[in-house]
Design a protein around this motif. Structure first.
Motif, PDB file in Angstrom:
ATOM      1  N   VAL A 174       0.823  -1.213   0.000  1.00 42.15           N
ATOM      2  CA  VAL A 174       0.000   0.000   0.000  1.00 42.15           C
ATOM      3  C   VAL A 174       0.856   1.262   0.000  1.00 42.15           C
ATOM      4  CG1 VAL A 174      -2.074  -1.050   0.961  1.00 42.15           C
ATOM      5  CG2 VAL A 174      -0.383  -0.058   2.509  1.00 42.15           C
ATOM      6  N   ILE A 175       2.066   1.174   0.500  1.00 38.44           N
ATOM      7  CA  ILE A 175       2.968   2.325   0.409  1.00 38.44           C
ATOM      8  C   ILE A 175       3.386   2.525  -1.039  1.00 38.44           C
ATOM      9  CG2 ILE A 175       5.294   3.135   0.978  1.00 38.44           C
ATOM     10  CD1 ILE A 175       4.730   2.074   3.832  1.00 38.44           C
ATOM     11  N   ASP A 176       3.709   1.443  -1.720  1.00 40.08           N
ATOM     12  CA  ASP A 176       4.057   1.543  -3.137  1.00 40.08           C
ATOM     13  C   ASP A 176       2.872   2.052  -3.959  1.00 40.08           C
ATOM     14  OD1 ASP A 176       6.018   1.123  -5.256  1.00 40.08           O
ATOM     15  OD2 ASP A 176       4.664  -0.462  -5.939  1.00 40.08           O
ATOM     16  N   GLN A 177       1.684   1.522  -3.681  1.00 38.13           N
ATOM     17  CA  GLN A 177       0.486   1.984  -4.384  1.00 38.13           C
ATOM     18  C   GLN A 177       0.228   3.464  -4.089  1.00 38.13           C
ATOM     19  OE1 GLN A 177      -2.212  -0.898  -2.702  1.00 38.13           O
ATOM     20  NE2 GLN A 177      -2.358  -2.032  -4.631  1.00 38.13           N
ATOM     21  N   GLY A 178       0.462   3.863  -2.857  1.00 37.17           N
ATOM     22  CA  GLY A 178       0.263   5.260  -2.477  1.00 37.17           C
ATOM     23  C   GLY A 178       1.218   6.196  -3.184  1.00 37.17           C
ATOM     24  N   ARG A 179       2.466   5.793  -3.311  1.00 36.71           N
ATOM     25  CA  ARG A 179       3.458   6.611  -4.017  1.00 36.71           C
ATOM     26  C   ARG A 179       3.035   6.785  -5.477  1.00 36.71           C
ATOM     27  NH1 ARG A 179       8.765   3.866  -3.738  1.00 36.71           N
ATOM     28  NH2 ARG A 179       9.543   5.809  -4.623  1.00 36.71           N
ATOM     29  N   THR A 180       2.517   5.728  -6.082  1.00 40.11           N
ATOM     30  CA  THR A 180       2.032   5.811  -7.458  1.00 40.11           C
ATOM     31  C   THR A 180       0.791   6.691  -7.526  1.00 40.11           C
ATOM     32  OG1 THR A 180       2.935   3.621  -7.946  1.00 40.11           O
ATOM     33  CG2 THR A 180       1.255   4.467  -9.443  1.00 40.11           C
ATOM     34  N   GLN A 181      -0.102   6.561  -6.538  1.00 41.68           N
ATOM     35  CA  GLN A 181      -1.323   7.359  -6.522  1.00 41.68           C
ATOM     36  C   GLN A 181      -1.001   8.845  -6.393  1.00 41.68           C
ATOM     37  OE1 GLN A 181      -4.303   6.495  -7.304  1.00 41.68           O
ATOM     38  NE2 GLN A 181      -5.379   8.363  -6.737  1.00 41.68           N
ATOM     39  N   CYS A 182       0.092   9.199  -5.751  1.00 46.22           N
ATOM     40  CA  CYS A 182       0.479  10.613  -5.635  1.00 46.22           C
ATOM     41  C   CYS A 182       0.661  11.243  -7.014  1.00 46.22           C
ATOM     42  CB  CYS A 182       1.772  10.758  -4.835  1.00 46.22           C
ATOM     43  SG  CYS A 182       1.557  10.498  -3.070  1.00 46.22           S
ATOM     44  N   THR A 183       1.137  10.479  -7.979  1.00 50.09           N
ATOM     45  CA  THR A 183       1.288  11.029  -9.325  1.00 50.09           C
ATOM     46  C   THR A 183      -0.068  11.359  -9.926  1.00 50.09           C
ATOM     47  OG1 THR A 183       1.334   8.852 -10.413  1.00 50.09           O
ATOM     48  CG2 THR A 183       3.452   9.767  -9.699  1.00 50.09           C
ATOM     49  N   GLU A 184      -1.093  10.576  -9.585  1.00 47.80           N
ATOM     50  CA  GLU A 184      -2.457  10.855 -10.058  1.00 47.80           C
ATOM     51  C   GLU A 184      -3.020  12.094  -9.372  1.00 47.80           C
ATOM     52  OE1 GLU A 184      -3.814   9.386 -12.561  1.00 47.80           O
ATOM     53  OE2 GLU A 184      -2.348   7.776 -12.713  1.00 47.80           O
ATOM     54  N   ILE A 185      -2.805  12.187  -8.067  1.00 48.28           N
ATOM     55  CA  ILE A 185      -3.303  13.335  -7.305  1.00 48.28           C
ATOM     56  C   ILE A 185      -2.679  14.618  -7.830  1.00 48.28           C
ATOM     57  CG2 ILE A 185      -3.267  14.451  -5.040  1.00 48.28           C
ATOM     58  CD1 ILE A 185      -3.403  11.596  -3.835  1.00 48.28           C
ATOM     59  N   ASN A 186      -1.387  14.590  -8.066  1.00 50.34           N
ATOM     60  CA  ASN A 186      -0.676  15.777  -8.528  1.00 50.34           C
ATOM     61  C   ASN A 186      -0.871  16.038 -10.019  1.00 50.34           C
ATOM     62  OD1 ASN A 186       0.401  16.295  -5.975  1.00 50.34           O
ATOM     63  ND2 ASN A 186       2.108  14.931  -6.332  1.00 50.34           N
ATOM     64  N   GLY A 187      -1.282  15.026 -10.753  1.00 52.79           N
ATOM     65  CA  GLY A 187      -1.418  15.177 -12.195  1.00 52.79           C
ATOM     66  C   GLY A 187      -2.834  15.457 -12.666  1.00 52.79           C
ATOM     67  N   ASP A 188      -3.816  14.675 -12.207  1.00 53.07           N
ATOM     68  CA  ASP A 188      -5.202  14.827 -12.661  1.00 53.07           C
ATOM     69  C   ASP A 188      -6.125  14.602 -11.479  1.00 53.07           C
ATOM     70  OD1 ASP A 188      -7.602  14.944 -13.984  1.00 53.07           O
ATOM     71  OD2 ASP A 188      -7.314  13.117 -15.135  1.00 53.07           O
ATOM     72  N   SER A 189      -6.359  15.651 -10.730  1.00 51.88           N
ATOM     73  CA  SER A 189      -7.124  15.511  -9.495  1.00 51.88           C
ATOM     74  C   SER A 189      -8.614  15.225  -9.731  1.00 51.88           C
ATOM     75  CB  SER A 189      -6.961  16.757  -8.633  1.00 51.88           C
ATOM     76  OG  SER A 189      -7.446  17.887  -9.332  1.00 51.88           O
ATOM     77  N   GLN A 190      -9.125  15.403 -10.933  1.00 55.89           N
ATOM     78  CA  GLN A 190     -10.547  15.162 -11.187  1.00 55.89           C
ATOM     79  C   GLN A 190     -10.904  13.685 -11.140  1.00 55.89           C
ATOM     80  OE1 GLN A 190     -11.649  17.123 -14.794  1.00 55.89           O
ATOM     81  NE2 GLN A 190     -11.557  19.162 -13.888  1.00 55.89           N
TER      82      GLN A 190
END
Length: 139
Positions: A87-103
Protein backbone atom coordinates in the motif's frame (compact mmCIF):
# COMPACT_ATOMS: atom_id res chain seq x y z
CA UNK A 1 -20.90 4.09 5.86
CA UNK A 2 -19.99 7.47 4.35
CA UNK A 3 -20.01 9.03 7.80
CA UNK A 4 -17.51 6.44 9.03
CA UNK A 5 -15.25 7.04 6.04
CA UNK A 6 -15.44 10.79 6.45
CA UNK A 7 -14.74 10.45 10.17
CA UNK A 8 -11.70 8.29 9.42
CA UNK A 9 -10.37 10.85 6.95
CA UNK A 10 -10.89 13.68 9.43
CA UNK A 11 -9.23 11.67 12.19
CA UNK A 12 -6.28 10.92 9.93
CA UNK A 13 -5.99 14.60 9.02
CA UNK A 14 -6.13 15.64 12.66
CA UNK A 15 -3.53 13.06 13.63
CA UNK A 16 -1.23 14.13 10.82
CA UNK A 17 -1.60 17.79 11.78
CA UNK A 18 -0.91 17.00 15.42
CA UNK A 19 2.14 14.92 14.56
CA UNK A 20 3.46 17.59 12.19
CA UNK A 21 3.22 20.30 14.83
CA UNK A 22 4.62 18.06 17.55
CA UNK A 23 7.55 17.04 15.38
CA UNK A 24 8.28 20.53 14.08
CA UNK A 25 9.54 21.76 17.44
CA UNK A 26 12.32 19.17 17.52
CA UNK A 27 13.55 20.17 14.07
CA UNK A 28 13.40 23.83 15.11
CA UNK A 29 15.48 22.94 18.17
CA UNK A 30 18.12 21.33 15.94
CA UNK A 31 18.28 24.42 13.76
CA UNK A 32 18.52 26.69 16.79
CA UNK A 33 21.31 24.63 18.31
CA UNK A 34 23.33 24.88 15.10
CA UNK A 35 23.13 21.22 14.17
CA UNK A 36 22.91 20.64 10.47
CA UNK A 37 19.92 18.75 9.23
CA UNK A 38 19.60 17.08 5.90
CA UNK A 39 16.34 16.86 4.07
CA UNK A 40 15.38 14.62 1.22
CA UNK A 41 15.08 16.47 -2.06
CA UNK A 42 11.57 17.41 -3.05
CA UNK A 43 10.74 15.05 -5.88
CA UNK A 44 7.07 15.92 -6.09
CA UNK A 45 7.07 18.22 -9.06
CA UNK A 46 4.19 20.51 -9.78
CA UNK A 47 4.06 19.63 -13.45
CA UNK A 48 0.57 18.59 -14.43
CA UNK A 49 -0.79 16.77 -17.41
CA UNK A 50 -1.00 19.99 -19.42
CA UNK A 51 2.81 20.19 -19.64
CA UNK A 52 3.15 16.60 -20.76
CA UNK A 53 5.86 16.04 -18.14
CA UNK A 54 5.64 12.99 -15.93
CA UNK A 55 5.09 13.67 -12.25
CA UNK A 56 7.73 11.74 -10.26
CA UNK A 57 6.78 9.45 -7.41
CA UNK A 58 7.63 10.76 -3.94
CA UNK A 59 9.97 8.79 -1.71
CA UNK A 60 8.53 6.18 0.63
CA UNK A 61 7.31 7.75 3.85
CA UNK A 62 9.00 6.99 7.13
CA UNK A 63 8.39 7.62 10.79
CA UNK A 64 5.23 9.52 11.67
CA UNK A 65 4.08 9.92 8.07
CA UNK A 66 4.30 6.16 7.50
CA UNK A 67 2.45 5.36 10.73
CA UNK A 68 -0.23 7.97 10.09
CA UNK A 69 -0.78 6.76 6.52
CA UNK A 70 -1.11 3.11 7.53
CA UNK A 71 -3.44 4.01 10.43
CA UNK A 72 -5.64 6.04 8.08
CA UNK A 73 -5.86 3.16 5.61
CA UNK A 74 -6.76 0.78 8.42
CA UNK A 75 -9.53 3.17 9.53
CA UNK A 76 -10.88 3.38 5.96
CA UNK A 77 -10.86 -0.40 5.50
CA UNK A 78 -8.92 -2.77 7.77
CA UNK A 79 -7.96 -5.01 4.84
CA UNK A 80 -5.98 -2.15 3.28
CA UNK A 81 -3.29 -2.36 5.95
CA UNK A 82 -2.65 -6.10 5.43
CA UNK A 83 0.49 -5.53 3.31
CA UNK A 84 2.15 -2.24 4.35
CA UNK A 85 4.85 -2.33 1.67
CA UNK A 86 2.29 -2.86 -1.10
CA UNK A 87 0.00 0.00 0.00
CA UNK A 88 2.97 2.33 0.41
CA UNK A 89 4.06 1.54 -3.14
CA UNK A 90 0.49 1.98 -4.38
CA UNK A 91 0.26 5.26 -2.48
CA UNK A 92 3.46 6.61 -4.02
CA UNK A 93 2.03 5.81 -7.46
CA UNK A 94 -1.32 7.36 -6.52
CA UNK A 95 0.48 10.61 -5.63
CA UNK A 96 1.29 11.03 -9.33
CA UNK A 97 -2.46 10.86 -10.06
CA UNK A 98 -3.30 13.34 -7.30
CA UNK A 99 -0.68 15.78 -8.53
CA UNK A 100 -1.42 15.18 -12.20
CA UNK A 101 -5.20 14.83 -12.66
CA UNK A 102 -7.12 15.51 -9.49
CA UNK A 103 -10.55 15.16 -11.19
CA UNK A 104 -10.29 11.39 -11.52
CA UNK A 105 -7.86 10.70 -8.66
CA UNK A 106 -10.50 9.51 -6.15
CA UNK A 107 -11.94 6.98 -8.58
CA UNK A 108 -8.48 5.76 -9.56
CA UNK A 109 -7.54 5.37 -5.88
CA UNK A 110 -10.60 3.18 -5.36
CA UNK A 111 -9.56 1.05 -8.33
CA UNK A 112 -5.86 0.95 -7.38
CA UNK A 113 -6.42 -0.04 -3.74
CA UNK A 114 -9.46 -2.22 -4.32
CA UNK A 115 -9.71 -5.55 -6.07
CA UNK A 116 -12.40 -7.40 -8.02
CA UNK A 117 -13.19 -9.42 -4.91
CA UNK A 118 -13.08 -6.38 -2.63
CA UNK A 119 -14.04 -3.24 -4.56
CA UNK A 120 -13.79 0.19 -2.94
CA UNK A 121 -16.13 3.12 -3.41
CA UNK A 122 -15.14 6.53 -4.75
CA UNK A 123 -15.77 7.88 -1.23
CA UNK A 124 -13.17 5.46 0.11
CA UNK A 125 -10.87 6.54 -2.72
CA UNK A 126 -11.35 10.16 -1.64
CA UNK A 127 -10.46 9.23 1.94
CA UNK A 128 -7.34 7.41 0.71
CA UNK A 129 -6.35 10.47 -1.33
CA UNK A 130 -6.87 12.72 1.70
CA UNK A 131 -4.57 10.51 3.77
CA UNK A 132 -2.00 10.47 0.97
CA UNK A 133 -2.00 14.26 0.63
CA UNK A 134 -1.21 14.58 4.33
CA UNK A 135 1.49 11.92 4.48
CA UNK A 136 3.02 10.23 1.45
CA UNK A 137 2.55 12.90 -1.22
CA UNK A 138 4.16 15.61 0.90
CA UNK A 139 7.25 13.50 1.71
Amino acid sequence: MRTRIAAAAVAAAALATFCATACSSSSDDKKASGKATTAAPNTTGSAGPSTGAAVPRPPAPSGVNRQTYLAALKAIDPSLAADPNQVIDQGRTQCTEINGDSQTADHLAAERFGSPGHPLTDAQGAAIDAALKLTVCKS
